[in-house]
Enzyme design. Structure first.
Site, short mmCIF file in Angstrom:
data_model
loop_
_atom_site.label_atom_id
_atom_site.label_comp_id
_atom_site.label_asym_id
_atom_site.label_seq_id
_atom_site.Cartn_x
_atom_site.Cartn_y
_atom_site.Cartn_z
N ASP A 1 -23.31 -120.51 -3.10
CA ASP A 1 -22.52 -119.28 -3.47
C ASP A 1 -21.36 -119.70 -4.16
O ASP A 1 -20.28 -120.30 -3.73
CB ASP A 1 -22.11 -118.60 -2.01
CG ASP A 1 -21.07 -117.24 -2.39
OD1 ASP A 1 -20.71 -117.17 -3.81
OD2 ASP A 1 -20.61 -116.78 -1.44
N LYS B 1 -14.74 -117.70 -12.97
CA LYS B 1 -16.28 -117.06 -13.14
C LYS B 1 -15.93 -115.87 -13.98
O LYS B 1 -16.97 -115.43 -14.55
CB LYS B 1 -16.60 -116.82 -11.55
CG LYS B 1 -17.76 -116.09 -11.18
CD LYS B 1 -18.38 -115.88 -9.84
CE LYS B 1 -19.62 -115.31 -9.52
NZ LYS B 1 -19.67 -115.05 -7.98
N GLU C 1 -26.31 -111.61 -5.47
CA GLU C 1 -25.41 -111.78 -4.06
C GLU C 1 -25.67 -110.83 -2.97
O GLU C 1 -25.89 -111.11 -1.97
CB GLU C 1 -23.61 -112.03 -4.41
CG GLU C 1 -23.48 -113.33 -5.17
CD GLU C 1 -22.07 -113.31 -5.95
OE1 GLU C 1 -21.55 -112.21 -5.96
OE2 GLU C 1 -22.06 -114.11 -6.70
N ASP D 1 -20.23 -105.57 -1.90
CA ASP D 1 -19.90 -106.68 -2.07
C ASP D 1 -18.69 -106.76 -3.15
O ASP D 1 -18.53 -106.67 -4.13
CB ASP D 1 -20.73 -107.62 -2.82
CG ASP D 1 -20.35 -109.01 -2.86
OD1 ASP D 1 -19.15 -109.36 -2.79
OD2 ASP D 1 -21.37 -109.85 -3.30
#
Lengths: 622, 186
Positions: free
Chosen positions: A7, A68, A168, A190
């Site tokens: 992850d 990210k 994800e 999420d």
């Protein structure tokens, strides 16, 4: 060799593996599974993780967090984010984002992410007593093609073989679904540090089908921190914020945010002033951000053609879902309390490890489970007037292929520009530009006569290949879409070489290991196939295959990388007809009761593969 | 890999020499692939069932540890399978596929519309000027009529009577009136 799940998060990253039938996160020396996604570039060394994060205030210009947010994005789109994080963008580079670092060459978000991945890879090597097999790396479901490519590039620089990019929320659903053996429709909410995703999935008959996905790649807990930070500064009567203060402030408010998940109030001390924040203050500050997630949830439900009451369970993922207001909001939105059994920080990595294990082909978990994911945003081409002609609608199940014909607009037009975009807006300029390419050498014909056929193929990672061909002449152009704002292969090679952990000899060693791993995989597959289906061999075939198997087995322990690769290639080649017969047999079984002969004929199966030679390297590393 | 159609070397799903998508290609018959009868009236659950059982056999995840040739073919198989489901789940595409052998109109915009039909639409537009809203009401009624007509055509065809020659034209009309409804609702 175990496959690993990673992850790669905005705030924290984790690596997990299935051991003895159970997925677990690998821990660092302090027994923590979390690796803060923070990287500091010192003179001649790179510091990754907790130290880099905690000392960010002391080294603001050399420390990178939340990169990210910048992965695979156009520099022009990143100006505001770069300003927020006080990063200095290298303005001489127009194609991709690059940050200035005092006293050394600028770095790209891809390289920064690769540093994080290298640490996770090292952790895996240590825990598994050897090189991991391949990796499943998770990405936000809403990541576009360029962002996915950038993630793959980072893995490549870190020396990881990417088996699959996994969304994800889908990873989280696997972790919950396999764990509980549930059937039904799930919503996965999420909310991470910097991204928000919602996915609707159905588990039925061993198949996880993603029905719809929506989200926002720039919405997350970072926004809570910022809102709280602004509030604290105002309350404290401060407005001057230099870089160091800003980092310190963010660390302080982040800690306060965590305390507010359990406590009714928390204090923040900044520049000598102490400010008390109540839960109610905090809720009021973040409510607008939390409510922005509702639109995506409604969009996903509508795309899935479902209403909220049809959802059997809601799964929360991401550290930001610990915030009480988020839980209340999600509960109200779907009319039921969300599941919170699994650690929201770990659930994605655990799911990735499970998928990685399934991809070994000899899974201890569930051989029967299959995952069907979708593409998050429509893909299309810009046509006359800047309008988008959609090829692949959003939420189409991948892999997916589609094609369409176009023509010229003026007489004797010899070239056609193709501009590929991703997004759901009507005008090309409002969507994400993925790439442009030109089909040249069109025949001299009046406008409207040429027929240009464009084909799109999206693979199981959600990555696109486009080809175009003029049908009268057969003139053709094909690209693996390299996003307009991505790195070229050469640039990645250079980064691989520059990369500190991969000094020249290391690269050689790694390539040798890769060749061995691949050869070993082919050997194992062939031997297994021969054992099971030896009856499908034709006379003389076994002798040829055995000779190559023996040569390869003998070459494996030596360091001659080229010989190993050549023999592996040769083995793949000589076993292709055999593999083909096995596939045909399997498909005949799959189609039993249907007209399998007709299917095979339409495909021209026999022809193609009997003559086939192979490149068996995923991602084509030749 | 060598292209099955022109014998040129090929890397990736589409041959640079002749543009042939390497097998298994899109030519695959969706009805055969999903294991459902070649009919217009289909049970959506049966389509999903056929889809799931086939997906379990050909999906790339099932081939991740196998040689490249199998991985590549499984990617194409699955793309065809996904396309097959998309086509069969859409009644208009399903109807066109049965009538013309192709799920998409053969030429952009479909076949030329009958002048009498276009004259009628023109008439609707005039009515709409006098009493706004008339156009979308008329279009909506016609949309229902056309669907019912298609249903009748296929019911007869499925029982062995009649043919599908009118289907392509009716689908083109349907597309036109559906467009009118959408345009005039907002």
């Amino acid at each position: 060799m175990a496959n690993i799940g990673i992850d790669l998060g905005t705030t924290n990253s984790l690596v997990a593996v299935v051991m003895s039938g159970k997925a677990r996160c690998l821990l660092d020396e302090t027994a923590s599974p979390l690796l803060p996604s923070a990287v500091r570039y010192d003179d001649g060394s790179v510091v990754v993780g907790r130290d880099a994060r905690d000392q960010a205030a002391a080294h603001p210009a050399r420390t990178f967090t939340s990169v990210k947010r910048f992965m695979g994005r156009a520099p022009a789109d990143c100006v505001a984010d770069a300003a927020l994080f006080r990063y200095t963008m290298d303005e001489s580079e127009e194609r991709f984002v690059r940050f200035a670092v005092p006293g050394r060459a600028p770095v790209t978000p891809v390289e920064v992410s690769a540093e994080v991945l290298k640490v996770l890879r090292a952790r895996a090597i240590e825990c598994l007593f050897g090189e991991p097999g391949g990796a499943v790396i998770t990405v936000p479901a809403y990541f576009d093609d360029a962002q996915r490519q950038a993630t793959k590039d980072a893995a490549r620089i870190a020396g990881l073989e990417v088996l699959r990019l996994l969304n994800e929320p889908t990873a989280a659903a696997i972790a919950y679904g396999l764990d509980k053996r549930e059937h039904g429709v799930f919503a996965v909410y999420d909310l991470g540090g910097g991204t928000f995703d919602v996915s609707i999935l159905e588990l039925n008959d061993g198949i996880f089908q993603v029905l719809a996905t929506a989200g926002d790649t720039h919405l997350g807990g970072d926004d809570f921190d910022r809102a709280l930070g602004e509030h604290v500064l105002t309350k404290a009567g401060l407005d001057r914020r230099d870089d160091a203060d800003h980092r310190e402030l963010l660390l302080a408010v982040e800690a306060a945010k965590r305390r507010l998940s359990d406590a009714e109030e928390a204090t923040v001390t900044v520049a000598g002033a102490t400010v008390t924040v109540t839960r109610a203050d905090f809720d009021a500050l973040i409510r607008p951000t939390v409510e922005r997630t509702g639109a995506a949830c409604r969009q996903a439900l509508s795309d899935a053609k479902l209403t909220a009451d049809k959802i059997d369970a809601i799964v929360l993922v991401g550290g930001s879902t610990r915030v009480p207001l988020v839980r209340t909001y999600v509960g109200a939105l779907f009319g039921r309390a969300p599941y919170t059994d699994l650690d929201p920080d770990q659930v994605v990595a655990l799911g990735a490890a499970m998928q990685a294990d399934i991809l070994t082909g000899s899974s201890q978990l569930s051989d029967d489970l299959l995952l069907l994911d979708v593409i998050p945003l429509s893909l299309g081409l810009e046509v006359m007037g800047g309008v988008v002609e959609k090829f692949i609608p959003r939420c189409s199940t991948i892999p997916f292929s589609a094609s369409q014909s176009f023509t010229t607009h003026v007489d004797n037009q010899t070239a056609l520009d193709l501009h590929i975009v991703q997004g759901d807006r009507e005008l090309a300029r409002d969507n994400r530009s993925l790439g442009r390419f030109t089909l040249r050498g069109l025949p001299l014909l009046p406008a409207g006569i040429p027929r240009i056929r464009v084909e799109f193929l999206v693979d199981a990672d959600g990555i696109l290949t486009v080809s175009a061909k003029e049908e009268h002449t057969g003139i053709e152009s094909r690209i693996e879409v390299k996003p307009s704002y991505g790195l070229s292969d050469d640039e990645i090679e250079r980064m691989l070489e520059d990369s500190i952990d991969n000094a020249e000899t290391d690269v050689d060693v790694r390539l040798l290991i890769e060749a061995r791993v691949e050869a070993d995989g082919i050997l194992t597959a062939v031997q297994k196939a021969l054992g099971v289906d030896g009856g499908l061999l034709v006379p003389g075939e076994k002798e040829v295959i055995d000779a190559v198997v023996n040569a390869l087995t003998a070459a494996l322990p030596n360091d001659d990388r080229k010989r190993i690769a050549d023999l592996a290639h040769k083995l793949d080649e000589v076993t292709a007809p055999f593999a083909q017969r096995r596939i045909e047999r399997d498909l005949t079984l799959a189609l039993s009761g249907r007209d399998a002969g007709e299917v095979g004929k339409q495909l021209g199966l026999k022809d193609s593969v009997a003559r086939g030679t192979l490149d068996h390297t995923p991602g084509g590393k030749h | 890999m060598i292209c099955y159609s022109c014998n040129e070397a090929v890397r990736g799903p589409v041959c640079v020499g002749c543009s042939a998508l390497q097998p298994p290609g899109l030519a695959l018959d969706p009805f055969v692939l999903l294991g459902v009868p070649r009919r217009f009236h289909l049970d959506g659950a049966k389509i999903d069932e056929g889809y799931r059982s086939m997906a379990k056999r050909v999906h790339p995840d099932k081939f991740a540890a196998r040689p490249a040739v199998e991985r590549r073919m499984s990617l194409q198989w699955t793309a065809s399978l996904n396309e097959a489901r998309r086509v069969l789940k859409d009644p208009d595409k399903r109807a066109r596929l049965l009538a013309t052998g192709q799920a998409e109109p053969r030429e952009k915009g479909g076949p030329k519309l009958d002048p009498a039909f276009l004259a009628e639409i023109f008439d609707w537009r005039e009515q709409d000027e006098e009493s706004p809203g008339a156009l979308s009401d008329l279009a909506r009624v016609r949309e229902g009529d056309l669907r019912a007509e298609l249903d009748t055509i296929f019911t007869a065809w499925e029982s062995g009577a009649g043919d599908l020659t009118l289907v392509e034209d009716r689908l083109a009309r349907l597309k036109y009136v559906t467009g009118l409804v959408r345009e005039h609702v907002s």
